[in-house]
Design an enzyme around this catalytic site. Structure first.
Site, PDB file in Angstrom:
ATOM      1  N   GLY A  66      54.968 -26.400  47.298  1.00 16.31           N
ATOM      2  CA  GLY A  66      53.672 -25.874  47.440  1.00 16.31           C
ATOM      3  C   GLY A  66      53.393 -25.406  49.084  1.00 16.31           C
ATOM      4  CE1 TYR A  92      43.774 -34.405  46.845  1.00 21.57           C
ATOM      5  CE2 TYR A  92      41.607 -33.028  46.921  1.00 21.57           C
ATOM      6  CZ  TYR A  92      43.008 -33.244  47.301  1.00 21.57           C
ATOM      7  OH  TYR A  92      43.748 -32.126  47.907  1.00 21.57           O
ATOM      8  CB  CYS A 100      59.829 -38.961  55.218  1.00 22.50           C
ATOM      9  SG  CYS A 100      58.474 -39.433  55.892  1.00 22.50           S
ATOM     10  CG  ASP A 101      56.463 -43.143  50.388  1.00 27.14           C
ATOM     11  OD1 ASP A 101      55.469 -42.825  50.834  1.00 27.14           O
ATOM     12  OD2 ASP A 101      56.544 -43.749  49.431  1.00 27.14           O
ATOM     13  CB  VAL A 102      53.303 -39.862  54.356  1.00 28.02           C
ATOM     14  CG1 VAL A 102      54.158 -38.786  54.701  1.00 28.02           C
ATOM     15  CG2 VAL A 102      52.490 -39.854  53.041  1.00 28.02           C
TER      16      VAL A 102
HETATM   17  N1  LIG Z   1      46.576 -27.008  45.987  1.00 26.18           N
HETATM   18  C1  LIG Z   1      45.353 -26.835  46.237  1.00 26.18           C
HETATM   19  O1  LIG Z   1      44.832 -26.503  45.749  1.00 26.18           O
HETATM   20  C2  LIG Z   1      44.984 -27.418  47.511  1.00 26.18           C
HETATM   21  C3  LIG Z   1      43.665 -27.667  47.778  1.00 26.18           C
HETATM   22  C4  LIG Z   1      43.171 -28.273  49.131  1.00 26.18           C
HETATM   23  C5  LIG Z   1      44.079 -29.089  49.764  1.00 26.18           C
HETATM   24  N2  LIG Z   1      45.243 -29.153  49.294  1.00 26.18           N
HETATM   25  C6  LIG Z   1      46.202 -30.177  49.830  1.00 26.18           C
HETATM   26  O2  LIG Z   1      47.412 -29.483  50.396  1.00 26.18           O
HETATM   27  C7  LIG Z   1      48.487 -30.486  50.666  1.00 26.18           C
HETATM   28  C8  LIG Z   1      49.754 -30.009  49.755  1.00 26.18           C
HETATM   29  O3  LIG Z   1      49.555 -30.221  48.806  1.00 26.18           O
HETATM   30  P1  LIG Z   1      50.029 -28.793  47.565  1.00 26.18           P
HETATM   31  O4  LIG Z   1      48.917 -28.273  47.020  1.00 26.18           O
HETATM   32  O5  LIG Z   1      51.144 -28.072  48.096  1.00 26.18           O
HETATM   33  O6  LIG Z   1      50.686 -29.841  46.573  1.00 26.18           O
HETATM   34  P2  LIG Z   1      52.228 -30.108  45.924  1.00 26.18           P
HETATM   35  O7  LIG Z   1      52.214 -31.125  45.092  1.00 26.18           O
HETATM   36  O8  LIG Z   1      52.960 -28.843  45.655  1.00 26.18           O
HETATM   37  O9  LIG Z   1      52.792 -30.602  47.499  1.00 26.18           O
HETATM   38  C9  LIG Z   1      52.750 -31.936  47.849  1.00 26.18           C
HETATM   39  C10 LIG Z   1      53.755 -32.514  48.480  1.00 26.18           C
HETATM   40  O10 LIG Z   1      53.677 -33.601  49.118  1.00 26.18           O
HETATM   41  C11 LIG Z   1      54.658 -34.418  48.689  1.00 26.18           C
HETATM   42  N3  LIG Z   1      54.301 -35.954  48.689  1.00 26.18           N
HETATM   43  C12 LIG Z   1      53.465 -36.413  47.947  1.00 26.18           C
HETATM   44  N4  LIG Z   1      53.514 -37.950  48.071  1.00 26.18           N
HETATM   45  C13 LIG Z   1      54.103 -38.029  49.242  1.00 26.18           C
HETATM   46  C14 LIG Z   1      54.234 -39.229  49.969  1.00 26.18           C
HETATM   47  N5  LIG Z   1      53.875 -40.288  49.668  1.00 26.18           N
HETATM   48  N6  LIG Z   1      55.229 -39.164  51.218  1.00 26.18           N
HETATM   49  C15 LIG Z   1      55.893 -37.748  51.346  1.00 26.18           C
HETATM   50  N7  LIG Z   1      55.652 -36.756  50.604  1.00 26.18           N
HETATM   51  C16 LIG Z   1      54.551 -36.833  49.428  1.00 26.18           C
HETATM   52  C17 LIG Z   1      54.888 -34.031  47.349  1.00 26.18           C
HETATM   53  O11 LIG Z   1      56.445 -34.507  46.734  1.00 26.18           O
HETATM   54  C18 LIG Z   1      55.008 -32.685  47.568  1.00 26.18           C
HETATM   55  O12 LIG Z   1      55.987 -32.118  47.810  1.00 26.18           O
HETATM   56  C19 LIG Z   1      48.059 -31.800  50.209  1.00 26.18           C
HETATM   57  O13 LIG Z   1      47.459 -32.703  51.258  1.00 26.18           O
HETATM   58  C20 LIG Z   1      46.605 -31.487  49.029  1.00 26.18           C
HETATM   59  O14 LIG Z   1      45.743 -32.454  49.032  1.00 26.18           O
HETATM   60  C21 LIG Z   1      45.746 -28.767  48.160  1.00 26.18           C
END
Ligand SMILES: NC(=O)c1ccc[n+]([C@@H]2O[C@H](COP(=O)([O-])OP(=O)(O)OC[C@H]3O[C@@H](n4cnc5c(N)ncnc54)[C@H](O)[C@@H]3O)[C@@H](O)[C@H]2O)c1
Length: 332
Positions: free
Chosen positions: A98, A236, A144-146
């Site tokens: 992502g 969320y 890494c798990d945050v």
């Molecule tokens: N996609 C959207 O529409 C959107 C909109 C606003 C904000 N966001 C935010 O953007 C950020 C990235 O999300 P994305 O949309 O790319 O989703 P995504 O699911 O593609 O990516 C999220 C990544 O975080 C990793 N992850 C999840 N839990 C974890 C943990 N405990 N430790 C380490 N890594 C972990 C996942 O494995 C994944 O690779 C997030 O904070 C999300 O809330 C996304």
């Protein structure tokens, strides 16, 4: 500013104070290009330093009263060491897919070194391997798990050990869960832990490492649901609202040359959104109304924050077609 990994250009470096400066910077880990009209002493000094510190020093015959020769000194520095400032080092969480993965790619192709963490080891290792093929020794993946503070700390320690320090921290890992509230379970705790608690802890750790470098930038990934709360995902929304409030409160860190900002995107085309649509038809309706951003459009906002020092404790809202807007600053 740390001296290690910086590139210095020095004139009058063949003898005296200049020569001492060349030696001190090189032994502190810098790369040095120095000019002088004394070629014999200059070449001798460079030769000696390169014996002990391989490929660290270049002597250039240069009379500073000749502007072309002076310019040439800089051109040699740029050609040999890639510029006067070498590279930035970034730590990114949630980098396997992502928005995080796009950010990793963009920073690496811009010349940065990146250490990224994620719980998805397969995707993470694949991404790092691909990038290192094109950009040698540029990228490190760390499992890494945050939500585990020791694993989070380890990410920074790996970055420091591998690349000598950290300039950019992106607390980006996040999750969205379909059953985070209305099912009466305690699933919501995980939403808070990943999306808010980990961002706070990542910022705490980040500050310590950035201070060692004399400053830097931290970017937390919030969401527009933290500004305009969303009935489908109340926890969320609360977590992202927390990230926004937390980021805004860190304005005093600017005094220490640390800028903490947050990005608040609308919906982006990532796995998170795809899964959400599958699990909850209400999502599809909301997303249809707002449209979606490409991950690159979100990454452009990160780059804007990295490059613009006027942004600190600011929230950057990301809307369609590469439009972003800095929300008004608020504080007590
Ligand atoms: N996609 C959207 O529409 C959107 C909109 C606003 C904000 N966001 C935010 O953007 C950020 C990235 O999300 P994305 O949309 O790319 O989703 P995504 O699911 O593609 O990516 C999220 C990544 O975080 C990793 N992850 C999840 N839990 C974890 C943990 N405990 N430790 C380490 N890594 C972990 C996942 O494995 C994944 O690779 C997030 O904070 C999300 O809330 C996304």
């Amino acid at each position: 500013m740390r001296i290690k990994d910086k590139v210095a250009v020095i004139t009058g470096g063949s003898s005296g104070i200049g020569a001492s400066l060349v030696k001190t910077l090189v032994t502190s880990g810098a790369k040095v290009v120095f000019g002088d009209i004394d070629q014999v002493l200059g070449e001798k000094l460079a030769e000696g330093l390169n014996k002990e510190h391989k490929d660290s020093t270049v002597f250039v015959l240069c009379d500073v009263t000749d502007k072309n020769q002076y310019l040439n000194l800089f051109l040699v520095a740029e050609k040999t060491f890639g510029g006067i400032d070498v590279y930035k080092v970034a730590v990114i969480t949630g980098g396997s897919s992502g928005i995080g993965a796009s950010l990793v790619k963009t920073l690496v192709t811009s010349g940065a070194k990146v250490v990224f963490g994620d719980i998805d080891q397969v995707l993470g290792e694949k991404l790092a391997e691909g990038l290192n093929k094109e950009h040698k020794d540029s990228t490190v993946f760390v499992l890494c798990d945050v939500t585990d503070k020791n694993q989070y700390l380890n990410l920074f320690l790996v970055a420091e050990k591998t690349f000598g320090g950290i300039d950019i921290v992106c607390n980006n890992a996040g999750i969205a869960q379909a059953n985070e509230f209305y099912d009466d379970s305690r699933n919501f705790i995980k939403t808070i832990n990943v999306n808010l608690t980990a961002v706070i802890e990542g910022t705490q750790i980040g500050i310590k490492f950035l201070k060692k470098r004399g400053g830097g930038v931290i970017i937390n990934t919030a969401s527009m649901s933290g500004v305009n709360p969303w009935s489908v995902a109340p926890v969320y929304s609360a977590a992202k609202s927390g990230v926004i409030g937390f980021t805004r409160a860190l304005y005093n860190l600017k005094k220490e040359n640390i800028r903490v900002n947050a990005i608040a995107p609308y919906f982006a085309e990532t796995a998170m959104v795809k899964v959400a649509i599958e699990k909850n038809p209400d999502f599809a309706e909301v997303i249809k109304r707002h449209g979606t951003l490409s991950t690159n459009e979100v990454v452009n906002a990160f780059i804007h924050v990295i490059e613009n020092d006027y942004l600190f404790a600011d929230i950057v809202k990301v809307t369609q077609k590469n439009l972003f807007e800095v929300l008004p600053k608020v504080k007590l």
